[in-house]
Design a protein around this motif. Structure first.
Motif, PDB file in Angstrom:
ATOM      1  N   VAL A   1      -0.006  -3.171   4.584  1.00 30.78           N
ATOM      2  CA  VAL A   1      -0.015  -1.831   5.163  1.00 30.78           C
ATOM      3  C   VAL A   1       1.004  -1.683   6.285  1.00 30.78           C
ATOM      4  O   VAL A   1       1.298  -0.565   6.718  1.00 30.78           O
ATOM      5  N   ASP A   2       1.538  -2.816   6.777  1.00 27.66           N
ATOM      6  CA  ASP A   2       2.506  -2.771   7.861  1.00 27.66           C
ATOM      7  C   ASP A   2       3.398  -4.005   7.771  1.00 27.66           C
ATOM      8  O   ASP A   2       2.903  -5.106   7.510  1.00 27.66           O
TER       9      ASP A   2
ATOM     10  N   ASP B   1      -6.895 -12.791  11.186  1.00 29.77           N
ATOM     11  CA  ASP B   1      -7.018 -11.371  11.503  1.00 29.77           C
ATOM     12  C   ASP B   1      -6.342 -10.461  10.474  1.00 29.77           C
ATOM     13  O   ASP B   1      -6.116  -9.281  10.743  1.00 29.77           O
ATOM     14  N   GLY B   2      -5.999 -10.980   9.301  1.00 32.39           N
ATOM     15  CA  GLY B   2      -5.373 -10.145   8.279  1.00 32.39           C
ATOM     16  C   GLY B   2      -3.869 -10.069   8.385  1.00 32.39           C
ATOM     17  O   GLY B   2      -3.250  -9.228   7.743  1.00 32.39           O
ATOM     18  N   ARG B   3      -3.271 -10.944   9.169  1.00 31.62           N
ATOM     19  CA  ARG B   3      -1.815 -10.957   9.295  1.00 31.62           C
ATOM     20  C   ARG B   3      -1.252 -12.217   8.662  1.00 31.62           C
ATOM     21  O   ARG B   3      -1.860 -13.280   8.675  1.00 31.62           O
TER      22      ARG B   3
ATOM     23  N   GLU C   1       0.843  -7.056   7.908  1.00 31.41           N
ATOM     24  CA  GLU C   1      -0.566  -6.759   8.135  1.00 31.41           C
ATOM     25  C   GLU C   1      -1.165  -6.342   6.803  1.00 31.41           C
ATOM     26  O   GLU C   1      -0.628  -5.449   6.126  1.00 31.41           O
ATOM     27  N   LEU C   2      -2.259  -7.004   6.425  1.00 34.13           N
ATOM     28  CA  LEU C   2      -2.889  -6.729   5.141  1.00 34.13           C
ATOM     29  C   LEU C   2      -4.243  -6.051   5.331  1.00 34.13           C
ATOM     30  O   LEU C   2      -4.956  -6.317   6.304  1.00 34.13           O
ATOM     31  N   LYS C   3      -4.544  -5.174   4.388  1.00 38.19           N
ATOM     32  CA  LYS C   3      -5.840  -4.510   4.352  1.00 38.19           C
ATOM     33  C   LYS C   3      -6.216  -4.353   2.886  1.00 38.19           C
ATOM     34  O   LYS C   3      -5.423  -3.821   2.095  1.00 38.19           O
ATOM     35  N   ASP C   4      -7.383  -4.839   2.530  1.00 32.89           N
ATOM     36  CA  ASP C   4      -7.860  -4.776   1.151  1.00 32.89           C
ATOM     37  C   ASP C   4      -6.857  -5.358   0.163  1.00 32.89           C
ATOM     38  O   ASP C   4      -6.642  -4.809  -0.921  1.00 32.89           O
TER      39      ASP C   4
ATOM     40  N   LYS D   1      -3.601  -5.467   0.311  1.00 26.83           N
ATOM     41  CA  LYS D   1      -2.301  -4.792   0.249  1.00 26.83           C
ATOM     42  C   LYS D   1      -1.630  -4.837   1.614  1.00 26.83           C
ATOM     43  O   LYS D   1      -2.287  -4.804   2.652  1.00 26.83           O
TER      44      LYS D   1
ATOM     45  N   ASP E   1       0.846  -1.182   0.000  1.00 26.61           N
ATOM     46  CA  ASP E   1       0.000   0.000   0.000  1.00 26.61           C
ATOM     47  C   ASP E   1       0.891   1.244   0.000  1.00 26.61           C
ATOM     48  O   ASP E   1       1.995   1.208   0.543  1.00 26.61           O
TER      49      ASP E   1
END
Length: 110
Positions: A93-94, A59-61, A86-89, A91, A9
């Motif tokens: 992000v961390d 949890d998106g990780r 860490e993923l969001k949508d 991508k 991202d």
């Protein structure tokens, strides 16, 4: 770097622990990719990150286990590490790097 550009991202934050000259929180995709470029440049292209395993959580990780090796200024690096993504949508992000031997990582870059 093209696959990373598509995967990261624009607002990614990459966390690198330790006391070496590389340790920092890199803010944004450009800064994160510049960090990766520095690794390649400072090791004369010898740096290798060999992925050993990947684990996904609900949890998106995602956790990637790897072995990092390289050579620089007469020093040899060979450390195990993991990165917690860490993923969001879809991508990243961390990204947080963790090392089995942070002292060896720091010494390699000093």
């Amino acid at each position: 770097m093209t696959p990373l550009t598509e995967l990261f991202d624009e607002s990614i934050v990459w966390h690198l622990p330790g006391k070496s000259t590389m340790a920092d929180d890199y803010q944004g995709r450009d800064a994160t990719l510049a960090y990766f470029g520095q690794i390649g440049e400072r090791t004369g292209g010898t740096f290798q990150a060999e992925l050993k395993d990947l684990f996904a959580a609900d949890d998106g990780r995602v956790v990637g286990l790897q072995r990092s090796t390289g050579d620089r200024e007469g020093k040899h690096l060979d450390v195990g590490n993991c990165i917690v993504f860490e993923l969001k949508d879809g991508k990243v992000v961390d990204g947080r790097e963790h090392f089995n031997d942070l002292y060896a990582w720091d010494e390699f870059w000093s």
